[in-house]
Scaffold this motif. Sequence first.
Motif, PDB file in Angstrom:
ATOM      1  N   ARG A  47       0.854  -0.717   0.559  1.00  0.00           N
ATOM      2  CA  ARG A  47      -0.214   0.293   0.213  1.00  0.00           C
ATOM      3  C   ARG A  47       0.913   1.569   0.510  1.00  0.00           C
ATOM      4  O   ARG A  47       0.525   2.162  -0.361  1.00  0.00           O
ATOM      5  CB  ARG A  47      -0.366   0.604   0.883  1.00  0.00           C
ATOM      6  CG  ARG A  47      -2.125   1.098   0.971  1.00  0.00           C
ATOM      7  CD  ARG A  47      -3.042   1.198   2.143  1.00  0.00           C
ATOM      8  NE  ARG A  47      -2.405   0.414   3.582  1.00  0.00           N
ATOM      9  CZ  ARG A  47      -2.594  -1.029   4.320  1.00  0.00           C
ATOM     10  NH1 ARG A  47      -3.277  -1.484   3.273  1.00  0.00           N
ATOM     11  NH2 ARG A  47      -1.827  -0.615   5.422  1.00  0.00           N
ATOM     12  N   ARG A  48       1.850   1.219   0.834  1.00  0.00           N
ATOM     13  CA  ARG A  48       2.792   2.264   0.950  1.00  0.00           C
ATOM     14  C   ARG A  48       3.427   2.642  -0.522  1.00  0.00           C
ATOM     15  O   ARG A  48       3.689   3.785  -1.197  1.00  0.00           O
ATOM     16  CB  ARG A  48       4.447   2.221   1.960  1.00  0.00           C
ATOM     17  CG  ARG A  48       4.876   3.370   1.933  1.00  0.00           C
ATOM     18  CD  ARG A  48       5.451   2.810   3.101  1.00  0.00           C
ATOM     19  NE  ARG A  48       5.550   2.113   4.837  1.00  0.00           N
ATOM     20  CZ  ARG A  48       5.969   1.538   4.901  1.00  0.00           C
ATOM     21  NH1 ARG A  48       7.037   0.881   4.256  1.00  0.00           N
ATOM     22  NH2 ARG A  48       5.134   1.275   5.807  1.00  0.00           N
ATOM     23  N   ASP A  49       3.909   1.735  -1.170  1.00  0.00           N
ATOM     24  CA  ASP A  49       4.795   1.098  -2.369  1.00  0.00           C
ATOM     25  C   ASP A  49       3.535   2.335  -3.540  1.00  0.00           C
ATOM     26  O   ASP A  49       3.955   3.194  -4.202  1.00  0.00           O
ATOM     27  CB  ASP A  49       5.669  -0.386  -2.701  1.00  0.00           C
ATOM     28  CG  ASP A  49       6.240   0.136  -2.481  1.00  0.00           C
ATOM     29  OD1 ASP A  49       7.356   0.704  -1.102  1.00  0.00           O
ATOM     30  OD2 ASP A  49       6.647  -1.595  -2.062  1.00  0.00           O
ATOM     31  N   ALA A  50       2.548   1.763  -2.913  1.00  0.00           N
ATOM     32  CA  ALA A  50       1.093   2.238  -4.804  1.00  0.00           C
ATOM     33  C   ALA A  50       1.536   3.645  -4.512  1.00  0.00           C
ATOM     34  O   ALA A  50       1.427   4.545  -5.028  1.00  0.00           O
ATOM     35  CB  ALA A  50      -0.153   1.096  -4.006  1.00  0.00           C
ATOM     36  N   GLU A  51       1.670   4.374  -2.739  1.00  0.00           N
ATOM     37  CA  GLU A  51       0.886   5.743  -2.534  1.00  0.00           C
ATOM     38  C   GLU A  51       2.106   6.235  -2.942  1.00  0.00           C
ATOM     39  O   GLU A  51       2.120   7.395  -3.545  1.00  0.00           O
ATOM     40  CB  GLU A  51       0.623   5.775  -1.275  1.00  0.00           C
ATOM     41  CG  GLU A  51      -0.661   5.359  -0.606  1.00  0.00           C
ATOM     42  CD  GLU A  51      -0.929   5.066   0.888  1.00  0.00           C
ATOM     43  OE1 GLU A  51       0.091   5.693   1.804  1.00  0.00           O
ATOM     44  OE2 GLU A  51      -2.117   5.221   1.357  1.00  0.00           O
ATOM     45  N   ARG A  52       3.419   5.988  -2.782  1.00  0.00           N
ATOM     46  CA  ARG A  52       4.372   6.844  -3.123  1.00  0.00           C
ATOM     47  C   ARG A  52       4.624   6.783  -4.963  1.00  0.00           C
ATOM     48  O   ARG A  52       4.956   7.598  -5.426  1.00  0.00           O
ATOM     49  CB  ARG A  52       5.831   6.017  -3.245  1.00  0.00           C
ATOM     50  CG  ARG A  52       6.163   6.382  -1.005  1.00  0.00           C
ATOM     51  CD  ARG A  52       7.584   5.278  -0.802  1.00  0.00           C
ATOM     52  NE  ARG A  52       7.449   5.442   0.842  1.00  0.00           N
ATOM     53  CZ  ARG A  52       8.084   4.847   1.020  1.00  0.00           C
ATOM     54  NH1 ARG A  52       8.763   3.917   1.007  1.00  0.00           N
ATOM     55  NH2 ARG A  52       8.428   4.979   2.321  1.00  0.00           N
ATOM     56  N   GLY A  53       4.513   5.448  -5.037  1.00  0.00           N
ATOM     57  CA  GLY A  53       4.555   5.441  -7.230  1.00  0.00           C
ATOM     58  C   GLY A  53       3.354   6.544  -7.425  1.00  0.00           C
ATOM     59  O   GLY A  53       3.410   7.351  -8.612  1.00  0.00           O
TER      60      GLY A  53
END
Length: 63
Positions: A47-53
């Motif tokens: 979820r964090r990686d998707a938000e950063r992306g």
Amino acid sequence: MAQSDDTCKRSTCSKPRQGGTGQYSAFCSTECGLKHEHVKADARDARRDAERGSRDRHNPRRF
């Protein structure tokens, strides 16, 4: 899927809880408790990686 109070907290396990007062007392075993924690951590990281992306695509850095 709703589980009864006497079964393992891990959604893919239906074994009885080990009971007691320890960190993994809501699970059938320490192994199940650890697997549950790892799945939660993986989901949080994804979820964090998707938000950063998403943020990076909308606000690209200029070098």
